[in-house]
Design a protein around this motif. Structure first.
Motif, PDB file in Angstrom:
ATOM      1  N   THR A   1       0.811  -1.219   0.000  1.00  0.00           N
ATOM      2  CA  THR A   1       0.000   0.000   0.000  1.00  0.00           C
ATOM      3  C   THR A   1       0.844   1.269   0.000  1.00  0.00           C
ATOM      4  OG1 THR A   1      -0.122  -0.130   2.416  1.00  0.00           O
ATOM      5  CG2 THR A   1      -1.924  -1.131   1.179  1.00  0.00           C
ATOM      6  N   LEU A   2       2.090   1.187   0.467  1.00  0.00           N
ATOM      7  CA  LEU A   2       2.946   2.366   0.535  1.00  0.00           C
ATOM      8  C   LEU A   2       3.578   2.674  -0.818  1.00  0.00           C
ATOM      9  CD1 LEU A   2       4.855   1.761   3.892  1.00  0.00           C
ATOM     10  CD2 LEU A   2       3.156   3.523   3.457  1.00  0.00           C
ATOM     11  N   LEU A   3       3.780   3.968  -1.072  1.00  0.00           N
ATOM     12  CA  LEU A   3       4.523   4.386  -2.244  1.00  0.00           C
ATOM     13  C   LEU A   3       5.993   4.537  -1.861  1.00  0.00           C
ATOM     14  CD1 LEU A   3       2.165   7.066  -3.849  1.00  0.00           C
ATOM     15  CD2 LEU A   3       2.449   4.670  -4.495  1.00  0.00           C
ATOM     16  N   VAL A   4       6.857   3.816  -2.564  1.00  0.00           N
ATOM     17  CA  VAL A   4       8.287   3.827  -2.273  1.00  0.00           C
ATOM     18  C   VAL A   4       8.910   5.089  -2.854  1.00  0.00           C
ATOM     19  CG1 VAL A   4      10.467   2.598  -2.587  1.00  0.00           C
ATOM     20  CG2 VAL A   4       8.342   1.312  -2.273  1.00  0.00           C
ATOM     21  N   GLN A   5       9.596   5.858  -2.013  1.00  0.00           N
ATOM     22  CA  GLN A   5      10.210   7.113  -2.462  1.00  0.00           C
ATOM     23  C   GLN A   5      11.641   6.931  -2.967  1.00  0.00           C
ATOM     24  OE1 GLN A   5       9.947  10.291   0.388  1.00  0.00           O
ATOM     25  NE2 GLN A   5       7.791   9.924   0.834  1.00  0.00           N
ATOM     26  N   THR A   6      12.315   5.873  -2.528  1.00  0.00           N
ATOM     27  CA  THR A   6      13.735   5.717  -2.802  1.00  0.00           C
ATOM     28  C   THR A   6      14.038   5.525  -4.282  1.00  0.00           C
ATOM     29  OG1 THR A   6      13.963   4.762  -0.595  1.00  0.00           O
ATOM     30  CG2 THR A   6      15.791   4.410  -2.112  1.00  0.00           C
ATOM     31  N   ILE A   7      13.066   5.092  -5.068  1.00  0.00           N
ATOM     32  CA  ILE A   7      13.327   4.908  -6.494  1.00  0.00           C
ATOM     33  C   ILE A   7      13.013   6.188  -7.297  1.00  0.00           C
ATOM     34  CG2 ILE A   7      13.242   2.398  -6.655  1.00  0.00           C
ATOM     35  CD1 ILE A   7      10.158   4.464  -7.167  1.00  0.00           C
ATOM     36  N   ARG A   8      13.032   7.339  -6.602  1.00  0.00           N
ATOM     37  CA  ARG A   8      12.896   8.683  -7.177  1.00  0.00           C
ATOM     38  C   ARG A   8      11.469   9.020  -7.574  1.00  0.00           C
ATOM     39  NH1 ARG A   8      16.871  12.340  -5.996  1.00  0.00           N
ATOM     40  NH2 ARG A   8      18.939  11.638  -6.589  1.00  0.00           N
ATOM     41  N   ILE A   9      10.832   8.214  -8.425  1.00  0.00           N
ATOM     42  CA  ILE A   9       9.425   8.420  -8.774  1.00  0.00           C
ATOM     43  C   ILE A   9       8.593   7.491  -7.895  1.00  0.00           C
ATOM     44  CG2 ILE A   9       7.669   8.179 -10.574  1.00  0.00           C
ATOM     45  CD1 ILE A   9       9.779   8.892 -12.627  1.00  0.00           C
ATOM     46  N   PRO A  10       7.746   8.022  -6.999  1.00  0.00           N
ATOM     47  CA  PRO A  10       7.011   7.162  -6.071  1.00  0.00           C
ATOM     48  C   PRO A  10       6.158   6.118  -6.789  1.00  0.00           C
ATOM     49  CG  PRO A  10       6.884   9.448  -5.374  1.00  0.00           C
ATOM     50  CD  PRO A  10       7.497   9.454  -6.739  1.00  0.00           C
TER      51      PRO A  10
ATOM     52  N   LEU B   1       2.750   7.692 -18.555  1.00  0.00           N
ATOM     53  CA  LEU B   1       4.153   8.078 -18.609  1.00  0.00           C
ATOM     54  C   LEU B   1       4.475   9.184 -17.604  1.00  0.00           C
ATOM     55  CD1 LEU B   1       6.919   7.809 -20.009  1.00  0.00           C
ATOM     56  CD2 LEU B   1       6.139   9.536 -21.648  1.00  0.00           C
ATOM     57  N   ILE B   2       5.504   8.943 -16.793  1.00  0.00           N
ATOM     58  CA  ILE B   2       6.045   9.933 -15.869  1.00  0.00           C
ATOM     59  C   ILE B   2       7.530  10.090 -16.161  1.00  0.00           C
ATOM     60  CG2 ILE B   2       6.387  10.577 -13.450  1.00  0.00           C
ATOM     61  CD1 ILE B   2       4.130   8.668 -12.716  1.00  0.00           C
ATOM     62  N   VAL B   3       7.974  11.333 -16.246  1.00  0.00           N
ATOM     63  CA  VAL B   3       9.376  11.612 -16.547  1.00  0.00           C
ATOM     64  C   VAL B   3       9.970  12.450 -15.421  1.00  0.00           C
ATOM     65  CG1 VAL B   3      10.987  12.731 -18.140  1.00  0.00           C
ATOM     66  CG2 VAL B   3       9.006  11.492 -19.039  1.00  0.00           C
ATOM     67  N   LYS B   4      11.194  12.098 -15.023  1.00  0.00           N
ATOM     68  CA  LYS B   4      11.876  12.849 -13.982  1.00  0.00           C
ATOM     69  C   LYS B   4      13.331  13.055 -14.375  1.00  0.00           C
ATOM     70  CE  LYS B   4      12.274  13.288  -8.989  1.00  0.00           C
ATOM     71  NZ  LYS B   4      11.791  12.806  -7.684  1.00  0.00           N
ATOM     72  N   SER B   5      13.858  14.218 -14.055  1.00  0.00           N
ATOM     73  CA  SER B   5      15.253  14.522 -14.341  1.00  0.00           C
ATOM     74  C   SER B   5      15.843  15.270 -13.158  1.00  0.00           C
ATOM     75  CB  SER B   5      15.384  15.356 -15.618  1.00  0.00           C
ATOM     76  OG  SER B   5      14.663  16.577 -15.499  1.00  0.00           O
TER      77      SER B   5
ATOM     78  N   GLY C   1      12.431   7.666 -16.647  1.00  0.00           N
ATOM     79  CA  GLY C   1      11.061   7.563 -17.131  1.00  0.00           C
ATOM     80  C   GLY C   1      10.382   6.310 -16.621  1.00  0.00           C
ATOM     81  N   VAL C   2       9.109   6.425 -16.260  1.00  0.00           N
ATOM     82  CA  VAL C   2       8.294   5.283 -15.850  1.00  0.00           C
ATOM     83  C   VAL C   2       7.119   5.173 -16.809  1.00  0.00           C
ATOM     84  CG1 VAL C   2       6.777   4.331 -14.079  1.00  0.00           C
ATOM     85  CG2 VAL C   2       8.942   5.397 -13.422  1.00  0.00           C
ATOM     86  N   TYR C   3       6.982   4.000 -17.435  1.00  0.00           N
ATOM     87  CA  TYR C   3       5.905   3.757 -18.391  1.00  0.00           C
ATOM     88  C   TYR C   3       5.020   2.640 -17.867  1.00  0.00           C
ATOM     89  CZ  TYR C   3       3.479   2.383 -22.665  1.00  0.00           C
ATOM     90  OH  TYR C   3       2.519   2.070 -23.590  1.00  0.00           O
ATOM     91  N   LYS C   4       3.708   2.908 -17.768  1.00  0.00           N
ATOM     92  CA  LYS C   4       2.746   1.925 -17.297  1.00  0.00           C
ATOM     93  C   LYS C   4       1.782   1.581 -18.425  1.00  0.00           C
ATOM     94  CE  LYS C   4       2.714   3.675 -12.516  1.00  0.00           C
ATOM     95  NZ  LYS C   4       1.857   4.123 -11.384  1.00  0.00           N
ATOM     96  N   SER C   5       1.664   0.296 -18.711  1.00  0.00           N
ATOM     97  CA  SER C   5       0.738  -0.164 -19.749  1.00  0.00           C
ATOM     98  C   SER C   5       0.129  -1.482 -19.318  1.00  0.00           C
ATOM     99  CB  SER C   5       1.469  -0.333 -21.080  1.00  0.00           C
ATOM    100  OG  SER C   5       0.588  -0.822 -22.079  1.00  0.00           O
ATOM    101  N   ASN C   6      -1.163  -1.448 -19.042  1.00  0.00           N
ATOM    102  CA  ASN C   6      -1.852  -2.634 -18.540  1.00  0.00           C
ATOM    103  C   ASN C   6      -1.136  -3.156 -17.294  1.00  0.00           C
ATOM    104  OD1 ASN C   6      -3.747  -2.453 -20.646  1.00  0.00           O
ATOM    105  ND2 ASN C   6      -2.370  -3.577 -22.021  1.00  0.00           N
ATOM    106  N   ASN C   7      -0.578  -4.374 -17.369  1.00  0.00           N
ATOM    107  CA  ASN C   7       0.078  -4.968 -16.204  1.00  0.00           C
ATOM    108  C   ASN C   7       1.569  -4.673 -16.132  1.00  0.00           C
ATOM    109  OD1 ASN C   7      -2.369  -6.163 -15.518  1.00  0.00           O
ATOM    110  ND2 ASN C   7      -1.938  -8.015 -16.679  1.00  0.00           N
ATOM    111  N   LEU C   8       2.120  -4.040 -17.145  1.00  0.00           N
ATOM    112  CA  LEU C   8       3.558  -3.813 -17.227  1.00  0.00           C
ATOM    113  C   LEU C   8       3.940  -2.421 -16.718  1.00  0.00           C
ATOM    114  CD1 LEU C   8       6.378  -4.742 -18.251  1.00  0.00           C
ATOM    115  CD2 LEU C   8       5.791  -3.647 -20.432  1.00  0.00           C
ATOM    116  N   VAL C   9       4.989  -2.377 -15.886  1.00  0.00           N
ATOM    117  CA  VAL C   9       5.583  -1.115 -15.453  1.00  0.00           C
ATOM    118  C   VAL C   9       7.070  -1.181 -15.796  1.00  0.00           C
ATOM    119  CG1 VAL C   9       6.023   0.471 -13.558  1.00  0.00           C
ATOM    120  CG2 VAL C   9       3.924  -0.892 -13.575  1.00  0.00           C
ATOM    121  N   LEU C  10       7.506  -0.268 -16.644  1.00  0.00           N
ATOM    122  CA  LEU C  10       8.884  -0.256 -17.122  1.00  0.00           C
ATOM    123  C   LEU C  10       9.555   1.043 -16.682  1.00  0.00           C
ATOM    124  CD1 LEU C  10      10.940  -1.830 -18.901  1.00  0.00           C
ATOM    125  CD2 LEU C  10      10.158  -0.416 -20.819  1.00  0.00           C
TER     126      LEU C  10
END
Length: 658
Positions: free
Chosen positions: A41-50, A346-350, A378-387
């Motif tokens: 349930t928690l959003l992990v902050q350590t990987i930069r994009i929660p 799509l979420i992008v962070k720099s 960059g984080v890309y979410k499509s259906n069940n895949l998170v890349l």
């Protein structure tokens, strides 16, 4: 029967005893179907994009507020050693000093953060875990296993530990206070406390802790018929105080600040040597300051500007009559991070980073280094895949330009998560590894090498998360790392040491910092997490983990060879009506070592149990508790010569007031 076999049987019995306690508790409790809940349930902050842990593609463990306050632990180190895959090589109890090892790393290859900002010490990795924050200020601790260099730069080789404080996470309006005061064996005073106040636009927090004792008595040890090591005490005096505050400037901008001071005075005998003449004491201090300016919009855009300054010092005295080694370190770190939610997929962070490391020392000299880095994520979410993909470029005076990419993938099914990750890491030698060359002390210290090359490596992992039930998660991970130029201390003859190091004793052997050409690490982790809500607001939390690690190289130094090949970590917390019970345990097998000069043996394996019992009063605002560390009074060492405390009993009160 062989003595080693008897010892292993004893340790297995200890582990069996601990597991039987867990099974007995499971057999007598009844979960409430209406109150069970998911662990993810928690959003992990350590990987930069929660992200949720199941979306990261990584093996991540989290220590929650409940665990931090209720586990039988008085320090940051004791909390960490309950987590699967984390080995803590403590030199003394109660936060005196400890090294963190993850996935066959050295202690310098684990990055420690406070609210996302580095606190690794420029002098030595032995000081990386001097955390100037009390346990009661911590909202949670996120442990990322494996490389994190693409996000945070150098040093994040074996893992990343991010300490997230309450003020920099989230606070509800009002005043809260939590803490404990304990008194125990050997005149121990162990206490930690925090108080926070938040209104609509402003918050302020104050935290403090103290661990102070005469120390347990180390009895005289006979070396031979004519020589005896005199008795002494492992005294320690560790104090911390910190202040944090925040102000919401308007609907977009928020300002947060922190200032923390940690001081430690302790007996350091045999912490760094195995010589009879060693009567070391050490005094360290750590002043950490942080400023954050953050802008958050309703469209998902987030900009944060951060600056931190760490001033640390160390005074090391080898004997009462020797001249002290005095070191003063400065670390300035500046970062800017910006993330944008392009669309729902799509979420992008720099971000960019610049830091300066500096040391002034009477035996290592005066030195400074600067470093720059930039990343795109960059984080890309499509259906069940998170890349997740990350690209980072660093420049450091020690190794020039380096490119560190990372890719993580997670595929989520109803009860199963498939995950995989691969990334590159780098680490440059610290000032001790390069310049620890005091001519007057060469007969018993480890020698630095100014010609060391930077470490480089690739790390990979694949794993699964399987939800046995809604509140029970099984994790399995296979990991690997291929490294070059790993830095460690290796016994080296004077004739093979560069003449510019100084005048050495002809023909003598020294532990000399060198690069090991190739080191390969392989292993796997198994972890079981259960978090069950019981009837009448009762709860049971249980975690167990096993880690196997293997390093393939015939020329390992003193630190690479000290890792645990087999490591078991476990913890259990039971809240039942007003009664509170927690127990933690670990078992490890590693390479045995011996130091004849001080008649000291580091056994190949040992098991350890800690326990805590509490009873809540006054509507769960005040608790009476008893805590026992090293319940079975095990004699053991993590570092050869540095004897760890035996059974230690303490008792006191805890409070949690809203």
């Amino acid at each position: 029967m062989n003595l080693d076999i008897l010892k292993k049987i004893k340790h297995l019995f200890i582990l069996k005893y601990f597991i039987s306690i867990l099974l007995s508790l499971f057999s007598v409790i009844k979960p409430s179907a209406q109150q069970s809940f998911s662990l993810d349930t928690l959003l992990v902050q350590t990987i930069r994009i929660p992200l949720k842990a199941s979306e990261t593609g990584r093996s991540i463990s989290i220590l929650t507020t409940e665990q931090i306050q209720q586990l039988p632990a008085t320090t940051f180190y004791e909390l960490l050693q309950t987590i699967c895959g984390v080995e803590v090589q403590s030199r003394g109890g109660f936060g005196v000093q400890g090294d963190i090892v993850m996935r066959g790393s050295t202690f310098s290859q684990v990055l420690v953060l406070i609210d996302g900002m580095k606190i690794n010490d420029p002098l030595t990795g032995h000081f990386n875990c001097y955390v100037p924050v009390s346990n009661m200020e911590i909202e949670r601790i996120e442990i990322l296993k494996g490389t994190g260099a693409s996000m945070y730069g150098p040093d994040a080789v074996g893992g990343v530990i991010n300490i997230i404080t309450k003020g920099f996470d989230s606070l509800k309006n009002g005043t809260t206070s939590s803490g404990n005061i304990n008194y125990g064996d050997n005149n121990l005073v162990s206490s930690t406390a925090s108080v926070f106040h938040k209104s609509n636009k402003f918050y302020v927090g104050l935290g403090a802790s103290i661990n102070q004792s005469l120390g347990d008595s180390i009895l005289p040890v006979s070396v031979n018929d004519s020589t005896t090591i005199e008795g002494y005490r492992n005294y320690f005096d560790i104090k911390n105080i910190s202040l944090s505050a925040g102000f919401k400037i308007n609907n977009l901008w928020e300002l947060k600040v922190r200032s923390s001071i940690l001081s430690s005075d302790f007996n350091a005998r045999y912490f760094y040597t195995s010589y009879l003449s060693d009567k070391s004491t050490e005094i360290t201090s750590n002043w950490f300051n942080r400023v954050q300016l953050q802008r958050k919009t309703s469209t998902g855009s987030l900009l944060d500007i951060n600056a931190s300054y760490k001033r640390s010092s160390d005074e090391f005295l080898y004997t009462p009559t020797s001249d002290p080694n005095v070191h003063k370190m400065d670390y300035v770190n500046f970062t800017i991070n910006n993330s944008n939610e392009i669309n729902e997929k799509l979420i992008v962070k720099s971000g960019i980073q610049a830091d300066l490391r500096k040391i002034e020392s009477n035996d290592r000299g005066n030195h400074s280094d600067y470093h720059f880095g930039a990343y795109l994520m960059g984080v890309y979410k499509s259906n069940n895949l998170v890349l997740t993909t990350i690209a980072r470029e660093d420049y450091d005076e020690n190794y020039g330009f380096e490119f560190c990419p990372q890719i993580n993938a997670a595929y989520n099914l109803p009860k199963l998560v498939l995950r995989a990750s691969a990334g590159r890491s780098i680490r440059a030698a610290d000032y001790t590894e390069r310049y620890n060359n005091n001519v007057a002390l060469k007969t018993y210290i480890r020698l630095g090498n100014p010609n060391l090359s930077a470490e480089r490596g690739w790390s990979e992992e694949i794993g699964i998360n399987y939800s046995l039930f809604k509140n029970t998660l099984l994790k399995a991970t296979i990991f690997s790392r291929q490294s070059s130029n790993i830095i460690d201390y290796i016994l080296t003859n004077e004739s093979d040491i560069d003449s510019n190091i100084g005048v050495l004793v002809p023909g003598a052997n020294y532990t000399f910092a060198k690069n090991i050409k190739e080191v390969n690490v392989n292993g796997f982790e198994l972890e079981l997490n259960t978090n069950i809500s019981l009837e009448n607001n009762n709860s049971l939390n249980c975690q167990m983990g096993y880690t196997f690690t293997d390093i393939t190289n015939d020329t390992l130094g003193i630190y690479l060879s000290s890792f645990a090949k087999h490591l078991i970590n476990a913890q259990l917390i039971l809240n039942y009506n007003s009664f509170q019970f927690s127990i933690s345990g670990l078992y490890k097998e590693r390479t045995a070592q011996a130091a004849e000069s001080i008649s000291s043996d580091l056994q190949s394996s040992y098991g350890l149990l800690n326990a805590r019992v509490g009873y809540w009063l006054m509507d769960n605002k005040l608790s009476l508790n008893v805590q026992i560390l090293n319940l079975l009074d095990k004699e053991y060492q993590n570092i050869l010569g540095a004897k760890m405390p035996g059974r230690w009993l303490m008792g006191g009160i805890s409070w949690n007031v809203n």
